[in-house]
Design a protein around this motif. Structure first.
Motif, short mmCIF file in Angstrom:
data_model
loop_
_atom_site.label_atom_id
_atom_site.label_comp_id
_atom_site.label_asym_id
_atom_site.label_seq_id
_atom_site.Cartn_x
_atom_site.Cartn_y
_atom_site.Cartn_z
N HIS A 197 2.33 1.73 -3.43
CA HIS A 197 1.34 2.26 -4.37
C HIS A 197 1.05 3.73 -4.06
CE1 HIS A 197 -2.28 2.84 -6.67
NE2 HIS A 197 -2.90 3.22 -5.56
N THR A 242 3.03 0.52 -9.51
CA THR A 242 2.66 -0.48 -8.50
C THR A 242 2.76 -1.88 -9.08
OG1 THR A 242 1.08 1.11 -7.65
CG2 THR A 242 0.85 -1.14 -6.88
N LEU A 259 -1.83 9.65 1.65
CA LEU A 259 -2.28 9.48 0.27
C LEU A 259 -3.42 10.44 -0.05
CD1 LEU A 259 -2.47 7.98 -2.41
CD2 LEU A 259 -3.89 6.28 -1.30
N VAL A 315 0.62 5.48 -11.46
CA VAL A 315 -0.28 4.49 -10.89
C VAL A 315 0.21 3.08 -11.17
CG1 VAL A 315 -2.57 3.55 -11.08
CG2 VAL A 315 -2.27 6.01 -10.99
N LEU A 316 0.63 2.83 -12.40
CA LEU A 316 0.95 1.46 -12.77
C LEU A 316 2.35 1.03 -12.35
CD1 LEU A 316 -0.88 1.38 -16.16
CD2 LEU A 316 -1.66 0.65 -13.93
N ASP A 318 1.29 7.11 -6.28
CA ASP A 318 0.14 8.00 -6.48
C ASP A 318 0.49 9.43 -6.09
OD1 ASP A 318 -1.83 6.54 -7.60
OD2 ASP A 318 -3.17 6.54 -5.86
N PHE A 363 0.84 -1.20 0.00
CA PHE A 363 0.00 0.00 0.00
C PHE A 363 0.88 1.24 0.00
CE2 PHE A 363 -3.57 2.44 2.41
CZ PHE A 363 -3.93 3.06 1.24
#
Lengths: 289, 113
Positions: free
Chosen positions: A38, A198, A92, A195-196, A42, A35
């Motif tokens: 990610h 991750t 986040l 985003v990707l 973000d 998390f």
């Protein structure tokens, strides 16, 4: 394919991002920090949006925002396992709010509406060759940090009490790891999108940890799986120019993600290893030794 | 001081929608935090955007796309998460949905040209 300049840069940058994410990913999966990984990606969009607004290379925006966010997470309490995902979620939420403002201001000034899409999903075929040395340097710094901290990272992840008893600072180790994670994530955010990234961080590492228990072997498997997915994804995206609807390529991130996920699901086909009672010495690979 | 525009024109809808979301999210969020599911709470709405993009591509109401992808995402996390690391499965589900979203958006913007 290889005579094309932007495609060569894409292969190079994508490859660096895949290898560094693959190695760091093993630690972040073991430490249950997917998390955080990610979220840092973000939040890096905030920096990307700010850089877009100011007119600097996105790479620096990603890097600064990622490092600031990792410090904020550590300050709020990411080191306690229980408060970890809440601290991550709070940072986040704040980061994305600021990103929304920057993107709004950016599109107001320049009337380029594609900005938010390209910041989120990446634009691996339009990387300025000038940013490549910075990307390589960031990758080397992050890998070096993790190599220095490898034993402490594994120990604090698996047995924090034991680590504390041996005089390892769990908090400082965690902070350095988060910062290395932020550097790697900003790196791969430039490559396949904030985003990707991750996908490259979590997918190959989780796949590798299902195949082998040794951290070193897991890092090798993870880095090669990530590299294979990234290069195959770039090649497929290049080829997709001739696929329907004609005239434009499909997004690279779509191919990379699909390949990464396919790799992970393939490990479910293996029959689970019979659980053999292990002697205390056998687990030595995972311990600080 | 509140200006005159604050409660006229489009603003009433904004107040109503935002209030409904704030109350529902507050109540649901209590359980999400309690159960340590913050990541899923972030991943499902984030990934559901792909459903909206897909629905728009097919010419269906966007709400249906959002609903289908949100439920599918939750089921995916639940099904795979029982056998593996929960946060890993959440991250991979999110990433798959976002990848599909990128594809849908790129295809529909190709048609738009």
């Amino acid at each position: 394919v290889l005579s094309n300049g932007p495609v060569l840069v894409a292969f190079l940058v994508g490859g660096i991002a895949a290898i560094t994410s693959g190695v760091i990913g093993v630690f972040s999966v073991l430490r249950t920090q997917s998390f955080a990984g990610h979220s840092l990606a973000d939040i890096a969009t905030t920096g990307g949006a700010a850089a877009f607004l100011v007119g600097v290379s996105q790479f620096w925006g990603f890097l600064v925002a990622g490092l600031a966010a990792s410090a904020a997470m550590e300050a709020i309490g990411v080191q306690r396992r229980k408060g970890r995902d809440i601290a991550t979620g709070v940072v986040l939420g704040g980061g994305l709010g600021v990103a929304a403002l920057f993107l709004y201001l950016g599109t107001q000034h320049t009337s380029r509406t594609g900005a938010s899409f390209s910041i989120l999903f990446g634009s691996i075929f339009v990387i300025a060759p000038g940013t490549v040395p910075g990307i390589i340097a960031a990758g080397v710094i992050a890998l070096g940090t993790v190599a220095l901290l490898a034993k402490r990272l594994l120990l604090t992840a698996i047995a924090p009490e034991l680590a504390r008893a041996r005089g390892v600072s769990v908090r400082l180790t965690g902070l350095f790891f988060l910062m290395a994670l932020a550097v790697v994530v900003s790196l791969s955010a430039v490559a396949i999108g904030a985003v990707l990234s991750t996908a490259l961080l979590v997918g190959p590492a989780a796949t590798a940890l299902r195949v082998t228990r040794s951290p070193v072997r897991a890092m090798l498997v993870s880095a090669s799986a990530g590299l294979a997915a990234t290069w195959a994804g770039i090649a497929l995206a290049y080829e997709s120019y001739y696929w329907p609807p004609h005239g434009r390529t499909w997004p690279v991130s779509f191919f990379v993600v699909t390949l990464v996920l396919a790799g992970y699901l393939l490990t479910y086909l293996r029959r689970p290893r019979p659980v053999v009672p292990r002697s205390p010495h056998e687990g030595a690979e995972c311990s600080p030794a | 001081m509140l200006s005159g525009m604050m409660f006229s024109g489009l603003m009433p809808n904004t107040w109503i929608a935002a209030s409904i979301v704030a109350v529902i999210a507050g109540v649901t969020g209590y359980f999400a935090v309690l159960r340590g599911e913050t990541f899923a709470a972030h991943a499902i709405p984030n990934g559901a955007f792909a459903g909206a993009a897909g629905a728009w591509l097919l010419g269906v109401n966007v709400i249906w796309g959002l609903a289908v992808f949100a439920v599918a995402g939750a089921l995916g996390i639940g099904a795979l998460g029982s056998k593996a690391r929960h946060d890993v499965v959440t991250a991979l589900t999110l990433v798959l949905m976002l990848g599909l979203g990128a594809l849908f958006v790129s295809i529909s913007s190709q048609y738009a040209q």
